[in-house]
Design a protein around this motif. Structure first.
Motif, PDB file in Angstrom:
ATOM      1  N   PRO A  73      -5.366   2.408   0.358  1.00  0.00           N
ATOM      2  CA  PRO A  73      -6.344   1.606  -0.459  1.00  0.00           C
ATOM      3  C   PRO A  73      -7.661   2.190  -1.215  1.00  0.00           C
ATOM      4  O   PRO A  73      -8.575   3.606   0.340  1.00  0.00           O
ATOM      5  CB  PRO A  73      -7.090   0.223   0.486  1.00  0.00           C
ATOM      6  N   ARG A  74      -7.994   2.626  -1.672  1.00  0.00           N
ATOM      7  CA  ARG A  74      -9.240   4.127  -2.069  1.00  0.00           C
ATOM      8  C   ARG A  74     -10.456   3.367  -1.268  1.00  0.00           C
ATOM      9  O   ARG A  74     -10.810   4.832  -1.342  1.00  0.00           O
ATOM     10  CB  ARG A  74      -9.336   3.737  -3.701  1.00  0.00           C
ATOM     11  N   GLY A  75     -10.772   2.485  -0.567  1.00  0.00           N
ATOM     12  CA  GLY A  75     -12.569   2.951   0.100  1.00  0.00           C
ATOM     13  C   GLY A  75     -11.961   3.280   1.713  1.00  0.00           C
ATOM     14  O   GLY A  75     -12.463   3.653   2.278  1.00  0.00           O
ATOM     15  N   TRP A  76     -10.270   3.480   1.853  1.00  0.00           N
ATOM     16  CA  TRP A  76      -9.760   4.730   2.634  1.00  0.00           C
ATOM     17  C   TRP A  76     -10.946   6.025   3.267  1.00  0.00           C
ATOM     18  O   TRP A  76      -9.902   6.323   4.247  1.00  0.00           O
ATOM     19  CB  TRP A  76      -8.980   3.973   3.245  1.00  0.00           C
ATOM     20  N   SER A  77     -10.472   6.321   1.820  1.00  0.00           N
ATOM     21  CA  SER A  77     -11.344   7.408   2.152  1.00  0.00           C
ATOM     22  C   SER A  77     -12.319   8.179   3.433  1.00  0.00           C
ATOM     23  O   SER A  77     -13.391   7.323   3.726  1.00  0.00           O
ATOM     24  CB  SER A  77     -11.867   8.152   0.713  1.00  0.00           C
ATOM     25  N   GLY A  78     -11.364   8.778   4.188  1.00  0.00           N
ATOM     26  CA  GLY A  78     -12.466   9.274   5.230  1.00  0.00           C
ATOM     27  C   GLY A  78     -12.158   8.686   6.613  1.00  0.00           C
ATOM     28  O   GLY A  78     -12.847   9.152   7.875  1.00  0.00           O
ATOM     29  N   ASP A  79     -11.744   7.798   6.378  1.00  0.00           N
ATOM     30  CA  ASP A  79     -11.502   6.999   7.552  1.00  0.00           C
ATOM     31  C   ASP A  79      -9.621   7.856   8.181  1.00  0.00           C
ATOM     32  O   ASP A  79      -9.333   8.337   7.007  1.00  0.00           O
ATOM     33  CB  ASP A  79     -11.346   5.679   7.555  1.00  0.00           C
ATOM     34  N   ARG A  80      -9.070   7.618   9.649  1.00  0.00           N
ATOM     35  CA  ARG A  80      -7.787   8.067   9.539  1.00  0.00           C
ATOM     36  C   ARG A  80      -6.808   6.888   9.181  1.00  0.00           C
ATOM     37  O   ARG A  80      -7.457   5.564   9.327  1.00  0.00           O
ATOM     38  CB  ARG A  80      -7.432   7.881  11.196  1.00  0.00           C
ATOM     39  N   VAL A  81      -6.160   7.024   8.529  1.00  0.00           N
ATOM     40  CA  VAL A  81      -5.071   6.136   8.580  1.00  0.00           C
ATOM     41  C   VAL A  81      -3.641   6.029   9.177  1.00  0.00           C
ATOM     42  O   VAL A  81      -3.458   7.220   9.363  1.00  0.00           O
ATOM     43  CB  VAL A  81      -4.617   6.287   7.009  1.00  0.00           C
ATOM     44  N   LEU A  82      -3.353   4.886   9.633  1.00  0.00           N
ATOM     45  CA  LEU A  82      -2.398   4.809  10.720  1.00  0.00           C
ATOM     46  C   LEU A  82      -1.120   3.978  10.119  1.00  0.00           C
ATOM     47  O   LEU A  82      -1.525   2.911   9.769  1.00  0.00           O
ATOM     48  CB  LEU A  82      -2.753   3.944  11.605  1.00  0.00           C
ATOM     49  N   LEU A  83      -0.430   4.174  10.722  1.00  0.00           N
ATOM     50  CA  LEU A  83       1.138   2.919  10.182  1.00  0.00           C
ATOM     51  C   LEU A  83       1.410   2.667  11.460  1.00  0.00           C
ATOM     52  O   LEU A  83       2.073   3.405  12.148  1.00  0.00           O
ATOM     53  CB  LEU A  83       1.880   3.955   9.539  1.00  0.00           C
ATOM     54  N   ARG A  84       2.002   1.723  11.091  1.00  0.00           N
ATOM     55  CA  ARG A  84       2.661   0.766  12.890  1.00  0.00           C
ATOM     56  C   ARG A  84       3.406  -0.134  12.399  1.00  0.00           C
ATOM     57  O   ARG A  84       3.284  -0.818  11.319  1.00  0.00           O
ATOM     58  CB  ARG A  84       1.807   0.133  13.261  1.00  0.00           C
ATOM     59  N   LEU A  85       5.033  -0.358  13.079  1.00  0.00           N
ATOM     60  CA  LEU A  85       5.998  -1.557  13.357  1.00  0.00           C
ATOM     61  C   LEU A  85       5.912  -1.716  14.319  1.00  0.00           C
ATOM     62  O   LEU A  85       5.945  -1.700  14.914  1.00  0.00           O
ATOM     63  CB  LEU A  85       7.031  -0.161  13.342  1.00  0.00           C
ATOM     64  N   ASP A  86       5.933  -3.469  14.396  1.00  0.00           N
ATOM     65  CA  ASP A  86       5.789  -4.103  15.608  1.00  0.00           C
ATOM     66  C   ASP A  86       6.831  -4.022  16.574  1.00  0.00           C
ATOM     67  O   ASP A  86       6.962  -4.205  17.535  1.00  0.00           O
ATOM     68  CB  ASP A  86       5.370  -5.443  15.300  1.00  0.00           C
ATOM     69  N   ALA A  87       8.305  -3.528  15.433  1.00  0.00           N
ATOM     70  CA  ALA A  87       9.713  -4.298  16.485  1.00  0.00           C
ATOM     71  C   ALA A  87      10.318  -2.615  15.157  1.00  0.00           C
ATOM     72  O   ALA A  87       9.609  -3.008  13.864  1.00  0.00           O
ATOM     73  CB  ALA A  87      10.150  -4.652  16.762  1.00  0.00           C
ATOM     74  N   ALA A  88      10.941  -1.745  15.559  1.00  0.00           N
ATOM     75  CA  ALA A  88      12.768  -1.997  15.317  1.00  0.00           C
ATOM     76  C   ALA A  88      13.649  -1.980  15.857  1.00  0.00           C
ATOM     77  O   ALA A  88      14.394  -1.396  16.808  1.00  0.00           O
ATOM     78  CB  ALA A  88      12.241  -0.752  14.297  1.00  0.00           C
ATOM     79  N   THR A  89      14.976  -2.394  15.886  1.00  0.00           N
ATOM     80  CA  THR A  89      15.529  -3.028  16.708  1.00  0.00           C
ATOM     81  C   THR A  89      16.757  -2.517  16.314  1.00  0.00           C
ATOM     82  O   THR A  89      17.341  -2.844  15.250  1.00  0.00           O
ATOM     83  CB  THR A  89      15.831  -4.583  16.819  1.00  0.00           C
ATOM     84  N   HIS A  90      16.899  -1.135  16.996  1.00  0.00           N
ATOM     85  CA  HIS A  90      16.793  -0.837  18.649  1.00  0.00           C
ATOM     86  C   HIS A  90      16.515   0.335  18.604  1.00  0.00           C
ATOM     87  O   HIS A  90      15.564   1.304  19.406  1.00  0.00           O
ATOM     88  CB  HIS A  90      18.305  -1.064  19.841  1.00  0.00           C
ATOM     89  N   GLU A  91      16.397   1.183  17.284  1.00  0.00           N
ATOM     90  CA  GLU A  91      15.608   2.307  17.137  1.00  0.00           C
ATOM     91  C   GLU A  91      15.287   2.525  15.557  1.00  0.00           C
ATOM     92  O   GLU A  91      15.395   1.920  15.127  1.00  0.00           O
ATOM     93  CB  GLU A  91      16.897   3.493  17.000  1.00  0.00           C
TER      94      GLU A  91
END
Length: 597
Positions: A73-91
């Motif tokens: 999103p263009r409004g996220w400039s200046g913020d930290r951007v994180l990517l999260r996976l709730d799970a990946a089975t098994h690696e």
């Protein structure tokens, strides 16, 4: 690790939907280096195994690849951007464009990466996720990979549920301020009508922290300053089984009058204690009624599904079930959130299932290798197990619904090396959370005479199948065996006993006027025989039927289209046992049945 939430200072995108998909044998050596060369698409969240008609995909052993494009999103400039996976089975391995940004081993707990330096607000990036379903002697759960004469790789394992794999839970992109709250721990105490709330808050950098506690109506009931402390709530409303009440601890990073980051952590005020042979919640005896379950539905496999979540909880409420165990892995966080809001009690379990090579000896009648050795379950296995304990408690520590940690299901605890393997894990669990009891479940091969670790735990948890695997079709003998075993455990340890598994495979619609195994009538009679034995033993503090619903297993001569011990079919249609349990459990309301039976 905090669950991503949209707040006044944070935003998030759920990246669920259809992703490009391929198995590793169908793409090049670097599938993350460009667009994935495939015509296949896979749903997220879902296990990939049942989505396709190609059996080679269903039984694939190794890496598979998911890919899609994501716009920040263009409004996220200046913020930290994180990517999260709730799970990946098994690696799991995560690539932003062609750069590896995160990797994680363990199929049921979340992981994330700060990708701020790799992406730009308003622009797209290519997101590629690799998922590996391989199980070895140093993974949790463990397994073995064999190669057939014609070169095919096959996964073998000792747990009795299908090894579904893939992205079974959501993937998120979210923003946080540069200075942000990273973790919150809440521990409650209860003294009559007054609660104590201990809190600890971790921040990404040193910062001034303010804390406010809001009740369910949003009224402020306590305030504090600093990243740690203890607050009091007068005239508190406790969280109770069947009568949930939640507060919010709102943590804020402040700079003068400006709020730089805010995060509301929900919690309930309740205490848990084991005293003599009783299990106490808020100082009152509690009797567990419910199930072992599975995250298992047609087509989705272990993929989280909100519709099934709601329906399963409705069925449990209809039956008078007040609890369940997360057999045999941590469930999706949405499940525990729902349990928090609806007053359902949870025993939270790691993915440590199948730590029992003695089982293969029992099935085949042949000698088996030792479960604990340098070549089987070893120090590396225990390290992976310890990581699973840390991640489970780190994720679920603030859920009031969680009243006990289960470190393993049916491990081989009568063999040499069992105590050396488990004692450090139990010590770690108690160190990470001294407020909740700890348990492990005992298999049929573990008895009061040969067990080596039951004294480490607060509750004796038994998985027993008298009338099914032993004394099949002879419920008189089965009931007597159960009586004798319950007395023996109580005499030995003087601890509460919880029946964490008991059940009989049942084909819906199969009927008989005799005690015929596999019929609906036999399942009802089997449960009744067990219940009579439980009711005669004052130390029994609950009963969890195996299983809530039929579920898929690895194909073989021991299973016909999965495990049929459910009191509901896999599609959630009730068998006769569901109605029998409803008649028994509904009047109990968390109380021990009468011992007059």
């Amino acid at each position: 690790m905090l669950k991503p939430l949209a707040t006044a200072t944070r935003e998030l995108l759920r990246l669920d939907g259809l992703w490009d998909f391929a198995v590793d044998t169908a793409v090049g050596e670097r599938p993350w280096a460009g667009p994935l060369d495939t015509r296949l698409e896979a749903a997220v969240p879902a296990s990939y195994n049942d989505l396709f008609t190609d059996s080679a995909i269903r039984e694939h052993v190794g890496w598979v690849w998911y890919q899609r494009r994501v716009r920040v999103p263009r409004g996220w400039s200046g913020d930290r951007v994180l990517l999260r996976l709730d799970a990946a089975t098994h690696e799991g391995r995560v690539y932003v464009d062609d750069v590896l940004v995160a990797e994680h081993i363990g199929g049921y707990t979340p992981f994330e990466a700060d990708i701020t330096e790799r992406v730009t607000a308003g622009q797209e990036f290519r997101l590629t996720i690799g998922v590996n379903n391989e199980l070895t002697n140093v993974t949790i759960p463990p397994g073995t990979i064999i190669v057939t004469e014609d070169g095919r790789r096959q996964q073998k394992y000792h747990h009795d549920f299908y090894n579904y794999a893939g992205l079974a839970r959501s993937v998120w992109l979210y923003s946080v301020p540069p200075a942000h709250i990273q973790d919150i721990t809440v521990v409650t105490g209860l003294d009559s009508t007054t609660a104590t709330v201990q809190y600890e808050i971790e921040t990404s950098e040193p910062a001034a922290v303010r804390v406010r506690i809001l009740d369910a109506e949003g009224a402020e009931v306590a305030v504090g300053q600093g990243a740690s402390g203890t607050l009091r709530i007068e005239d508190v409303t406790p969280w109770r089984p069947g009568a949930a009440y939640l507060y919010d601890l709102v943590a804020e990073i402040v700079d003068g009058a400006e709020v730089r980051d805010t995060y509301p952590q929900s919690f309930g005020v309740r205490t848990v204690e084991v005293r003599d042979t009783r299990f106490l919640i808020n100082g009152e005896p509690f009797y567990f009624t419910g199930f072992g379950k599975h995250e298992d539905t047609p087509v989705r496999g272990k993929g989280h599904d909100d519709a099934y979540l709601v329906h399963d909880f409705q069925l449990m409420e209809w039956m008078g079930a007040n609890s369940f165990r997360t057999t045999h892995y941590p469930y999706a966080e949405e499940v525990l959130d729902f349990a928090d809001r609806h007053g359902i009690v949870v025993i939270d379990e790691t993915a440590a299932v199948g730590l029992n090579l003695a089982v293969q000896g029992g099935l085949t009648g042949r000698p088996h290798p030792p479960t604990y050795s340098e070549d089987t379950l070893n120090d590396d296995t225990r390290a992976a197990h310890a990581r699973a304990v840390r991640e489970l408690i780190g994720r679920d520590k603030n859920h009031p619904s969680v009243v006990m940690w289960c470190v393993a299901n049916e491990p081989s605890t009568h063999e040499d090396g069992a105590r050396e393997y488990f004692e450090p894990l139990v010590e770690l669990t108690r160190k990470l959370d001294p407020t909740r009891p700890v348990c492990s479940t005992a298999s049929l091969l573990t008895t009061h005479e040969n067990d080596r670790i039951a004294d480490l735990f607060d509750v004796v948890c038994l998985n027993r199948y008298y009338g099914w695997y032993l004394a099949n079709g002879d419920l008189t003998t089965a009931e007597a065996l159960m009586d004798a075993e319950l007395r023996a455990w109580v005499d030995k340890l003087g601890k509460p006993v919880l029946m964490t598994e008991y059940g009989a495979d049942t084909l819906p619609g199969l009927h008989s006027v005799w005690d015929q195994p596999w019929t609906e009538e036999y399942q009802v009679a089997y449960l009744a025989a067990n219940h009579r034995a439980f009711d005669r033993c004052e130390a029994v503090v609950g009963e969890h039927v195996w299983n809530f619903a039929d579920f898929q297993t690895s194909p073989g001569i021991h299973r016909v289209d999965g495990n049929r011990k459910g009191v509901f079919t896999r599609e959630r249609r009730p068998k006769a046992a569901a109605h029998a349990l409803r008649a028994r459990w509904t009047p109990l309301s968390g109380r021990k049945p009468s011992t007059d039976a």
